[in-house]
Design an enzyme around this catalytic site. Structure first.
Site, short mmCIF file in Angstrom:
data_model
loop_
_atom_site.label_atom_id
_atom_site.label_comp_id
_atom_site.label_asym_id
_atom_site.label_seq_id
_atom_site.Cartn_x
_atom_site.Cartn_y
_atom_site.Cartn_z
N ASP A 133 0.85 -1.19 0.00
CA ASP A 133 0.00 0.00 0.00
C ASP A 133 0.88 1.24 0.00
OD1 ASP A 133 -2.20 -1.62 0.17
OD2 ASP A 133 -2.50 -1.34 2.32
N GLU A 134 0.33 2.33 -0.48
CA GLU A 134 1.06 3.59 -0.54
C GLU A 134 1.65 3.97 0.82
OE1 GLU A 134 0.26 8.33 -1.66
OE2 GLU A 134 -1.31 6.82 -1.95
#
Length: 318
Positions: A144-145
């Site tokens: 995930d970012e």
């Protein structure tokens, strides 16, 4: 000995036909010895030097004799759709076949709609360009970012295929460290709960009986503020499956949401200083290990906690 075709092709995969394989086809030998997929064979056989027996172009159905040398050559590629950018990347390991990087939080792995620049891919492609390497960006897995930590990137389609198969067979070690609200009960265990999209909010994942099988193993490493009304814990997690947001969803499900997680965070109110110190979801891909597809040796890497999570830990200890 240098390969005479190295400007056009990556280092060849080589299989020497064994006595027991005498009379077998090229395809059979490559599948047995190297696990080469039919998809890859269908690609390499289209080029002049992509598939050879004793350096003579060959069909996949051609019979071979003991001692014959089969070579598989993949054409060099680049990611033409990814803009090279001089973005600093922390390289943990790199050879002809693999790149392992420690991704910071706040960075997307691959360009997506609305995010064509500033990604890990942009920085990696620039890195390869500076080294004069013709390589296509092939992440084996993603983060995930707002998750930091180790990401493996394959440099050829064969390496990507081999690592993808290891992942499907649960042969890749991926250990995460998270800082969560509460204390898991029991302190060590497994969350085996299916996950799917929330039908009312498709960007959110939820535990639902009709979801996809999802398994997360966890172990409590440390407990903080145990006597207060807001305890917290450091937890190590191992994924058996790789659903989107799996760790975040499962930890929320057992009442221990990640500190700093804006999407799946605490519903009982949060401790502001913890949230501010983390600045994002407190999740870090700490350890990565797998069998190197070319050398066949087990390799393992560890990424130290980033500064913001070290600061969070110090706040929790106090």
């Amino acid at each position: 000995m240098n390969d005479p075709y190295e400007k056009l092709y990556y280092r060849p995969l080589i299989a020497t036909v064994r006595d027991a394989e005498h009379g077998k086809t090229v395809r059979t030998v490559l599948e047995r010895q190297l696990g080469v997929s039919r998809k890859l064979l269908s690609q390499v056989k289209l080029t002049e030097h992509g598939l050879t027996v004793n350096e003579v172009r060959a069909y996949t159905t051609a019979p071979v004799a003991a001692g014959d040398i089969i070579r598989v050559r993949m054409q060099r590629e680049i990611s033409e759709d990814i803009l090279p950018q001089p973005i600093p990347i922390q390289i943990v390991f790199e050879d002809e076949d693999l790149l392992i990087v420690n991704k910071p939080a706040g960075m997307i792995v691959h360009p997506t709609h609305g995010h064509y620049t500033g990604t890990l891919a942009n920085g990696v492609v620039f890195h390869w360009q500076e080294r004069g390497e013709q390589v296509r960006f092939r992440p084996v897995h993603r983060l995930d970012e707002e998750t930091s930590g180790l990401v493996a990137i394959a440099k050829t389609s064969y390496v990507h295929q081999q690592l993808s198969e290891q992942m499907q067979a649960n042969g890749i070690l991926k250990l995460y460290r998270a800082y969560v609200y509460g204390s898991p009960t029991p302190a060590q265990g497994t969350v085996d709960e299916p996950i799917d999209r929330d039908p009312e909010r498709p960007h959110i994942r939820i535990v639902t009986p009709t979801g996809y099988p999802s398994v997360t193993h966890y172990e409590t490493l440390a407990s903080y503020n145990e006597t207060s009304n807001r305890p917290a814990s450091a937890v190590r997690l191992k994924l058996e499956t790789g659903r989107t947001h799996q760790i975040r969803v499962h930890m929320k499900h057992i009442g221990c949401p990640l500190i700093g997680d804006k999407m799946y965070g605490s519903e009982q109110g949060s401790v502001e200083e913890w949230e501010l110190e983390a600045g994002r979801q407190a999740l870090h891909a700490e350890i990565l290990g797998f069998t190197h597809p070319i050398t066949k040796r087990w390799m393992e890497w560890q990424a130290d906690l980033p500064p913001e999570l070290e600061r969070l830990e110090q706040k929790l200890i106090k």
